[in-house]
Design a protein around this motif. Structure first.
Motif, mmCIF file in Angstrom:
data_model
loop_
_atom_site.group_PDB
_atom_site.id
_atom_site.type_symbol
_atom_site.label_atom_id
_atom_site.label_comp_id
_atom_site.label_asym_id
_atom_site.label_seq_id
_atom_site.Cartn_x
_atom_site.Cartn_y
_atom_site.Cartn_z
ATOM 1 N N ILE A 93 0.868 -1.401 0.018
ATOM 2 C CA ILE A 93 -0.129 0.068 0.030
ATOM 3 C C ILE A 93 0.968 1.374 -0.172
ATOM 4 O O ILE A 93 0.631 2.206 -0.638
ATOM 5 C CB ILE A 93 -0.937 -0.011 1.179
ATOM 6 C CG1 ILE A 93 -1.918 -1.173 0.947
ATOM 7 C CG2 ILE A 93 -1.455 1.342 1.409
ATOM 8 C CD1 ILE A 93 -2.960 -1.190 2.368
ATOM 9 N N SER A 97 0.979 3.205 -5.851
ATOM 10 C CA SER A 97 -0.067 4.014 -5.743
ATOM 11 C C SER A 97 -1.492 3.255 -5.856
ATOM 12 O O SER A 97 -2.485 3.679 -5.454
ATOM 13 C CB SER A 97 0.025 4.981 -6.826
ATOM 14 O OG SER A 97 0.051 4.513 -8.078
ATOM 15 N N ASN A 98 -1.496 2.210 -6.396
ATOM 16 C CA ASN A 98 -2.516 1.225 -6.739
ATOM 17 C C ASN A 98 -2.546 0.040 -5.813
ATOM 18 O O ASN A 98 -2.832 -0.961 -6.112
ATOM 19 C CB ASN A 98 -2.670 0.901 -8.302
ATOM 20 C CG ASN A 98 -1.487 0.222 -8.686
ATOM 21 O OD1 ASN A 98 -0.418 0.155 -8.037
ATOM 22 N ND2 ASN A 98 -1.578 -0.545 -9.774
ATOM 23 N N ALA A 100 -3.692 -1.176 -2.933
ATOM 24 C CA ALA A 100 -4.870 -1.461 -2.642
ATOM 25 C C ALA A 100 -5.861 -2.131 -3.810
ATOM 26 O O ALA A 100 -6.370 -3.272 -3.357
ATOM 27 C CB ALA A 100 -5.975 -0.521 -1.861
ATOM 28 N N GLU A 101 -5.686 -1.774 -4.803
ATOM 29 C CA GLU A 101 -6.318 -2.480 -5.943
ATOM 30 C C GLU A 101 -5.414 -3.866 -6.388
ATOM 31 O O GLU A 101 -6.305 -4.994 -6.481
ATOM 32 C CB GLU A 101 -5.972 -1.432 -7.111
ATOM 33 C CG GLU A 101 -6.853 -1.982 -8.636
ATOM 34 C CD GLU A 101 -6.613 -1.124 -9.489
ATOM 35 O OE1 GLU A 101 -6.703 -1.776 -10.923
ATOM 36 O OE2 GLU A 101 -6.124 0.134 -9.321
ATOM 37 N N LEU A 102 -4.163 -3.556 -6.161
ATOM 38 C CA LEU A 102 -3.374 -5.115 -6.413
ATOM 39 C C LEU A 102 -3.780 -5.910 -5.404
ATOM 40 O O LEU A 102 -3.894 -7.079 -5.809
ATOM 41 C CB LEU A 102 -1.707 -4.469 -6.350
ATOM 42 C CG LEU A 102 -1.048 -3.726 -7.288
ATOM 43 C CD1 LEU A 102 0.262 -3.516 -7.006
ATOM 44 C CD2 LEU A 102 -1.374 -4.412 -8.783
ATOM 45 N N SER A 104 -6.749 -6.403 -3.841
ATOM 46 C CA SER A 104 -7.963 -6.772 -4.191
ATOM 47 C C SER A 104 -7.877 -7.944 -5.278
ATOM 48 O O SER A 104 -8.752 -8.559 -5.374
ATOM 49 C CB SER A 104 -8.801 -5.409 -4.445
ATOM 50 O OG SER A 104 -8.885 -4.560 -3.563
ATOM 51 N N MET A 105 -7.054 -7.440 -6.355
ATOM 52 C CA MET A 105 -6.915 -8.146 -7.503
ATOM 53 C C MET A 105 -6.223 -9.578 -7.378
ATOM 54 O O MET A 105 -6.825 -10.540 -7.780
ATOM 55 C CB MET A 105 -5.959 -7.453 -8.568
ATOM 56 C CG MET A 105 -6.734 -6.447 -9.277
ATOM 57 S SD MET A 105 -5.558 -5.385 -10.471
ATOM 58 C CE MET A 105 -5.182 -6.694 -11.641
ATOM 59 N N SER A 214 3.124 -4.260 -12.226
ATOM 60 C CA SER A 214 2.132 -2.908 -12.353
ATOM 61 C C SER A 214 2.731 -1.815 -12.922
ATOM 62 O O SER A 214 2.140 -0.867 -13.136
ATOM 63 C CB SER A 214 1.885 -2.831 -10.628
ATOM 64 O OG SER A 214 3.057 -2.462 -10.014
#
Length: 217
Positions: A93, A97-98, A100-102, A104-105, A214
């Protein structure tokens, strides 16, 4: 003969249901422990503490697997693994920058892999016991590669190891689920541990691969 077969089917079904119920509970508990670890900003546990804690709690779980204490031991083991996961999630986190998205993925990908493989084994009824030898050899090779890369720190090797571990753990999910429905595993506590460890490793290494690709350091 019919009654015996039906009785065996009911018993195996009970093991599978109990395994999935306990697995669901331990996944939720482990997630809560990971969140707690992140909230408290716990540092990385280090290799020795992580390995020592895991092996010690695994031994305790195996020792108590035929008693009520085995359930407490499973939660202790999976909770500890969740705590060790927290610092890694925090680092993603903060580093991406992404991030949280990583995460979740990786969670979604892990869930999809597990549900797809489990559904296939249960619906097909295929026996994957033939994979035991291959999986054990693969596990030994991966452990040796992990130890070597711990000292060498080669990015390409790390990526390769992560991909191989995901494939290996997927194989263990096939094997363990098949083992349950065919009567090879009758202890739902140990079946839960086996599936949890596979899911945990798939998540960790899928997240690692997503982080590499990423493009955001």
């Amino acid at each position: 003969m019919n009654t015996i077969a039906q009785s065996r089917a009911v018993r195996l079904n009970r093991v599978l249901v109990n395994t999935y119920q306990l697995l669901s509970a331990t996944l939720i508990f482990s997630g809560l422990m990971a969140y707690l670890s992140m909230y408290l900003q716990l540092p990385h546990f280090g290799l020795l503490i992580t390995l020592g804690g895991y092996l010690g709690l695994l031994y305790l779980t195996n020792k108590l697997k035929n008693s009520a204490g085995g359930i407490l031991a499973v939660f202790a083991l999976t909770g500890f693994m969740g705590l060790t996961l927290g610092p890694m999630l925090s680092s993603y986190i903060s580093a991406f920058s992404n991030g949280a998205e990583l995460i979740s993925m990786a969670m979604a990908g892990t869930g999809l892999i597990f549900l797809t493989l489990s559904f296939y084994v249960i619906t097909s009824g295929k026996d994957f016991s033939f994979m035991r030898g291959m999986l054990m050899v693969g596990l030994v090779v991966v452990v040796l590669a992990l130890i070597a890369n711990y000292f060498m720190q080669i990015p390409v090797l790390s990526l390769t190891i992560s991909a191989v571990i995901i494939l290996l753990m997927s194989g263990f999910i096939l094997f363990e689920t098949s083992n349950i429905i065919h009567g090879g595993e009758t202890n739902y506590i140990m079946a839960t541990v086996s599936l949890f460890v596979s899911i945990f490793n798939i998540f960790v290494h899928l997240l690692s691969i997503l982080g590499v690709f990423s493009g955001d350091d």
